[in-house]
Enzyme design. Structure first.
Site, PDB file in Angstrom:
ATOM      1  N   ASP A 114       0.856  -1.182   0.000  1.00  0.00           N
ATOM      2  CA  ASP A 114       0.000   0.000   0.000  1.00  0.00           C
ATOM      3  C   ASP A 114       0.896   1.236   0.000  1.00  0.00           C
ATOM      4  O   ASP A 114       1.871   1.300   0.771  1.00  0.00           O
ATOM      5  CB  ASP A 114      -0.902   0.004   1.244  1.00  0.00           C
ATOM      6  CG  ASP A 114      -1.881   1.165   1.237  1.00  0.00           C
ATOM      7  OD1 ASP A 114      -2.986   1.015   0.708  1.00  0.00           O
ATOM      8  OD2 ASP A 114      -1.524   2.241   1.768  1.00  0.00           O
ATOM      9  N   ILE A 115       0.597   2.210  -0.871  1.00  0.00           N
ATOM     10  CA  ILE A 115       1.410   3.433  -0.924  1.00  0.00           C
ATOM     11  C   ILE A 115       1.121   4.283   0.305  1.00  0.00           C
ATOM     12  O   ILE A 115      -0.044   4.586   0.600  1.00  0.00           O
ATOM     13  CB  ILE A 115       1.097   4.227  -2.206  1.00  0.00           C
ATOM     14  CG1 ILE A 115       1.416   3.373  -3.445  1.00  0.00           C
ATOM     15  CG2 ILE A 115       1.902   5.526  -2.246  1.00  0.00           C
ATOM     16  CD1 ILE A 115       1.014   4.021  -4.751  1.00  0.00           C
ATOM     17  N   GLU A 162      -4.804   2.310  -4.159  1.00  0.00           N
ATOM     18  CA  GLU A 162      -3.348   2.372  -4.139  1.00  0.00           C
ATOM     19  C   GLU A 162      -2.730   1.092  -3.573  1.00  0.00           C
ATOM     20  O   GLU A 162      -1.576   1.076  -3.134  1.00  0.00           O
ATOM     21  CB  GLU A 162      -2.870   3.572  -3.320  1.00  0.00           C
ATOM     22  CG  GLU A 162      -3.204   3.536  -1.826  1.00  0.00           C
ATOM     23  CD  GLU A 162      -4.557   4.117  -1.477  1.00  0.00           C
ATOM     24  OE1 GLU A 162      -4.754   4.476  -0.304  1.00  0.00           O
ATOM     25  OE2 GLU A 162      -5.423   4.212  -2.371  1.00  0.00           O
TER      26      GLU A 162
END
Length: 371
Positions: free
Chosen positions: A242-243, A285
């Site tokens: 996950d960003i 994301e």
């Protein structure tokens, strides 16, 4: 010898030779018919093989090897339509030929491609050169050194170009007979249909922005990998990323910046994997990766390598240098230590490990420990 005797001898010789000649011709016809029957049986087998193979890369490899065997050539390459932009024909089978260069390509509407669509039959390079004025496309074809150029046509559209390379000489003859050209065109027709079907599957299972696989495709492939691992006592790893603080990129620079970050992260993830691994855009994301035949230690090394690659990468958007990091979680299917029942369970475990990374400071990788 009298004239009468000479005539009788000539007639006798003719009477002997004629039946032999007739018998020889009949044998030749039988041999030719048997070859045609054999080739038709081969075409049926080839059609079945192509129809069963919907994986795009595997299909192209299968087409190449079948053409090499059937046409007695030492190599073959295939240009196919760019699946996403549909503006070029790209040489998709050239990884070993040009490993450090961009793939060779031809414009989809170049004079060369238009000519091949018009001909609808094989042609040698020299004839193609004399037929069209397209030096750039000809130069690209010359790099591959084709002895025969075969159009792959599907419903009056050029799906690709098959290039047969150096031919094994038979009686010092490397030319292609009309029968052989018709045969390779039949194979090309079957290949074109198969490529079209595989292309449709590839497009429908690919995220158009990041060019990674979609979630449903990932789960389907992961399910198959888990079933195989359960049967053969293997291991399958799932990485979930996950960003970190992704919302700030959208809020600060706009959604186009967020899209650029997603695309950049996806490219870095994919470039860190083997061809046999699968990366997908899970949603928003978040990204998932499947590593087949991979245990905990190797999976953690891959996940950490991806994290470091992204952390050290210089993301630039409109002149702004962006610092991007990701958090990750890893889970591993193992018949003895973690025999999960479904792909969803294994992904949930990786997601749980990802949550742990988020809770303990972000920009780190955590492993799911079975309780």
């Amino acid at each position: 010898m009298s004239k009468i005797k000479k005539v009788k001898k000539a007639k006798l010789s003719q009477e002997i030779i004629q039946p032999v000649q007739v018998e020889y011709n009949q044998i030749e016809q039988v041999v030719q018919f048997e070859k045609r029957i054999y080739d038709l049986e081969q075409l049926l087998d080839i059609a079945q093989s192509f129809c069963q193979n919907l994986d795009f890369d595997n299909l192209l490899e299968s087409i190449v090897y079948i053409c090499m065997a059937q046409m007695h050539v030492l190599g073959a390459e295939i240009f196919v339509r760019d699946l996403l932009l549909n503006e070029q024909l790209i040489l998709e089978t050239s990884r070993n030929l040009f490993p450090n260069e961009e793939k060779l390509s031809l414009p989809i509407n170049s004079p060369v491609t238009s000519k091949l669509l018009e001909l609808k039959k094989p042609i040698v390079l020299e004839e193609l050169k004399s037929s069209v004025n397209d030096p750039e496309s000809i130069r690209v074809l010359e790099i591959v050194s084709p002895t025969l150029i075969v159009p792959l046509i599907q419903k009056n559209h050029l799906n690709g170009i098959l290039l047969l390379q150096e031919r094994i000489a038979i009686d010092n003859d490397t030319s292609y007979t009309d029968y052989e050209q018709n045969l390779v065109m039949s194979i090309a027709s079957l290949a074109s249909v198969a490529i079209n079907n595989a292309s449709l599957l590839e497009i429908s299972s690919t995220d158009m922005m990041t060019h990674l696989k979609l979630k449903f495709y990932f789960f389907n492939t992961l399910t198959q990998a888990i079933d195989t691992a359960a049967t053969h006592n293997g291991k399958v790893s799932v990485l979930m990323f996950d960003i970190d603080f992704f919302k700030k990129f959208n809020d600060t620079y706009g959604h186009e910046c967020g899209d650029a970050v997603l695309i950049g992260v996806a490219e870095l993830i994919k470039s860190s994997l083997r061809d046999v691994d699968i990366a997908s855009r899970y949603g928003g994301e978040e990204f998932t990766v499947m590593l087949n035949n991979t245990g905990k230690d190797e999976a953690m090394l891959v996940a950490e390598r991806i994290r470091l690659t992204i952390e050290s990468h210089d993301f630039v958007y409109n002149g702004e240098h962006l610092h991007v990091t990701i958090s990750g979680g890893v889970s591993v299917f193992d018949v003895e230590e973690n025999p999960v029942k479904s792909a969803n369970d294994l992904v949930k475990q990786a997601d749980s490990a990802l949550y742990q990374s988020k809770q303990t400071g972000r920009n780190r990788i955590s492993f799911y420990q079975v309780k």
